[in-house]
Design an enzyme around this catalytic site. Structure first.
Site, PDB file in Angstrom:
ATOM      1  N   ASN A   1      42.808  54.995 -41.806  1.00 54.95           N
ATOM      2  CA  ASN A   1      43.900  55.344 -42.725  1.00 54.95           C
ATOM      3  C   ASN A   1      43.359  55.559 -44.130  1.00 54.95           C
ATOM      4  O   ASN A   1      42.417  54.892 -44.556  1.00 54.95           O
ATOM      5  CB  ASN A   1      44.915  54.178 -42.748  1.00 54.95           C
TER       6      ASN A   1
ATOM      7  N   HIS B   1      44.360  55.254 -48.105  1.00 58.07           N
ATOM      8  CA  HIS B   1      45.353  54.556 -48.920  1.00 58.07           C
ATOM      9  C   HIS B   1      45.027  54.746 -50.409  1.00 58.07           C
ATOM     10  O   HIS B   1      43.867  54.576 -50.807  1.00 58.07           O
ATOM     11  CB  HIS B   1      45.373  53.063 -48.567  1.00 58.07           C
TER      12      HIS B   1
ATOM     13  N   ASP C   1      48.036  47.933 -44.246  1.00 58.45           N
ATOM     14  CA  ASP C   1      46.922  48.225 -45.180  1.00 58.45           C
ATOM     15  C   ASP C   1      45.970  47.026 -45.329  1.00 58.45           C
ATOM     16  O   ASP C   1      45.436  46.777 -46.410  1.00 58.45           O
ATOM     17  CB  ASP C   1      47.467  48.661 -46.559  1.00 58.45           C
TER      18      ASP C   1
ATOM     19  N   GLY D   1      48.156  44.608 -39.451  1.00 55.90           N
ATOM     20  CA  GLY D   1      48.881  44.391 -40.705  1.00 55.90           C
ATOM     21  C   GLY D   1      49.140  45.706 -41.427  1.00 55.90           C
ATOM     22  O   GLY D   1      48.788  46.775 -40.945  1.00 55.90           O
TER      23      GLY D   1
ATOM     24  N   ARG E   1      54.575  55.964 -41.833  1.00 52.10           N
ATOM     25  CA  ARG E   1      55.304  54.965 -41.050  1.00 52.10           C
ATOM     26  C   ARG E   1      54.361  53.886 -40.555  1.00 52.10           C
ATOM     27  O   ARG E   1      53.205  54.175 -40.249  1.00 52.10           O
ATOM     28  CB  ARG E   1      56.000  55.615 -39.850  1.00 52.10           C
ATOM     29  N   ILE E   2      54.903  52.684 -40.482  1.00 53.21           N
ATOM     30  CA  ILE E   2      54.105  51.569 -39.977  1.00 53.21           C
ATOM     31  C   ILE E   2      54.111  51.642 -38.452  1.00 53.21           C
ATOM     32  O   ILE E   2      55.167  51.812 -37.831  1.00 53.21           O
ATOM     33  CB  ILE E   2      54.681  50.235 -40.492  1.00 53.21           C
ATOM     34  N   LEU E   3      52.916  51.533 -37.888  1.00 52.46           N
ATOM     35  CA  LEU E   3      52.796  51.656 -36.431  1.00 52.46           C
ATOM     36  C   LEU E   3      52.798  50.267 -35.796  1.00 52.46           C
ATOM     37  O   LEU E   3      52.123  49.355 -36.284  1.00 52.46           O
ATOM     38  CB  LEU E   3      51.498  52.392 -36.107  1.00 52.46           C
TER      39      LEU E   3
ATOM     40  N   ASP F   1      44.466  47.880 -38.744  1.00 51.43           N
ATOM     41  CA  ASP F   1      44.679  46.724 -37.870  1.00 51.43           C
ATOM     42  C   ASP F   1      46.182  46.489 -37.786  1.00 51.43           C
ATOM     43  O   ASP F   1      46.967  47.355 -38.173  1.00 51.43           O
ATOM     44  CB  ASP F   1      43.868  45.507 -38.335  1.00 51.43           C
TER      45      ASP F   1
HETATM   46  C1  GRF Z   1      47.817  60.140 -49.884  1.00 51.21           C
HETATM   47  O1  GRF Z   1      47.750  59.624 -51.192  1.00 51.21           O
HETATM   48  C2  GRF Z   1      47.600  59.033 -48.885  1.00 51.21           C
HETATM   49  O2  GRF Z   1      46.681  58.064 -49.290  1.00 51.21           O
HETATM   50  C3  GRF Z   1      48.967  58.419 -48.822  1.00 51.21           C
HETATM   51  O3  GRF Z   1      49.828  59.550 -48.822  1.00 51.21           O
HETATM   52  C4  GRF Z   1      49.216  60.625 -49.531  1.00 51.21           C
HETATM   53  C5  GRF Z   1      49.198  61.815 -48.628  1.00 51.21           C
HETATM   54  O4  GRF Z   1      48.918  63.002 -49.272  1.00 51.21           O
HETATM   55  N1  GRF Z   1      49.080  57.536 -47.702  1.00 51.21           N
HETATM   56  P1  GRF Z   1      48.766  64.378 -48.459  1.00 51.21           P
HETATM   57  O5  GRF Z   1      49.950  64.518 -47.508  1.00 51.21           O
HETATM   58  O6  GRF Z   1      47.460  64.339 -47.716  1.00 51.21           O
HETATM   59  O7  GRF Z   1      48.780  65.441 -49.513  1.00 51.21           O
END
Ligand code: GRF
Length: 194
Positions: free
Chosen positions: A104, A106, A142, A140, A88-90, A138
Site C-alpha cells: 500500500n 500512504h 496502515d 491493521g 477502503r479497509i480490507l 497487514d
Molecule cells: C495517494 O496519496 C495515496 O497514498 C492515497 O491516495 C492517493 C491516491 O492518489 N492512499 P492517486 O489516485 O494515485 O492519484
C-alpha cells in the site's frame, strides 16, 4: 516478469506512473480493479490492461464484497497486488490470502498519521516534515511492515491540496522504484515481513 494487479479508488496518478514505467521496470500490470467507476480506470484502458469493478453497494455485507474482490484478484494469479489510492479497509481474510504480496501507498511517514486523512492530520499537528510510505498490508490500518519511506517538507502556506500534490509526486517515484526492486528481486517482501 513480475505480474501485478493494482487496486484504485480515484484518479490513479500512482497507477499511471506504474503503467508508464512497466517496460523499464521489468514488471507487467495484468489487471486494474476498483471499488467504484474510478476515473483512474481510464489509464488502464489506455494501456489495454483489463479492468474490473467490485462495488460494496452490490453486496449484502463487507465480507461478501471483499470475497468477490479477492476472487477477481486471485483469478489474475499475480505475483503482487498494489493498493494505489484504494480507499477502503480490507477485511482480515482478504489480507491473509495475499500478504506479504499486498502493498500500500500512504501519504505520511507511518506510523505517524495513519488513516484516510493523513495529509490533513499532518498539517493540523503542525509538523515540519511529513512524507510517503510504501508498506506491506497487514490486518491493521496502515500498520504493516514498512518497505520504504521518503520525507517531504511542509512549507509555509501549505494547504491540504498543495501538500498532498507534493507528496503524490514523491509517491509516484517511490511506488515505481519499489515495484521495480521487487521485479529485480533486490527487495524481498518475505524478509521485510519476517
Ligand atoms: C495517494 O496519496 C495515496 O497514498 C492515497 O491516495 C492517493 C491516491 O492518489 N492512499 P492517486 O489516485 O494515485 O492519484
Amino acid at each position: 516478469m513480475l505480474s501485478v494487479v493494482v487496486l484504485i479508488s480515484g484518479s490513479g496518478s500512482n497507477l499511471r506512473s506504474l503503467l508508464d514505467a512497466q517496460s523499464s521496470g521489468g514488471y507487467q500490470i495484468v489487471a486494474v480493479g476498483a471499488d467504484n467507476e474510478a476515473s483512474g480506470l481510464a489509464h488502464a484502458r489506455e494501456f489495454d490492461v483489463e479492468t474490473f469493478v467490485v462495488s460494496p453497494g452490490d453486496f449484502g455485507s463487507r465480507d461478501d464484497w471483499a470475497e468477490a474482490l479477492l476472487c477477481e484478484v486471485q483469478a489474475r494469479q499475480a505475483d503482487l497486488v498494489v493498493l494505489a489510492g484504494f480507499m477502503r479497509i480490507l477485511p482480515a481474510a482478504f489480507v491473509r490470502a495475499l500478504t506479504p504480496h499486498l502493498i500500500n501507498m500512504h501519504p505520511s511517514l507511518l506510523p505517524a498519521f495513519p488513516g484516510a486523512h493523513a495529509v490533513r492530520d499532518a498539517l493540523a499537528a503542525g509538523v515540519d516534515v511529513t512524507g510517503a510510505t510504501v508498506h506491506i498490508v497487514d490486518e491493521g490500518v496502515d500498520t504493516g511492515p514498512i518497505i520504504r519511506q521518503v520525507e517531504v517538507a511542509v512549507e509555509p502556506g501549505d494547504t491540504e491540496a498543495t501538500l498532498h500534490e507534493r507528496i503524490k509526486q514523491v509517491e509516484r517515484e517511490l511506488i515505481v522504484a519499489t515495484v521495480t526492486n521487487l521485479a529485480q528481486q533486490s527487495v524481498s517482501l518475505e524478509e521485510i515481513a519476517r
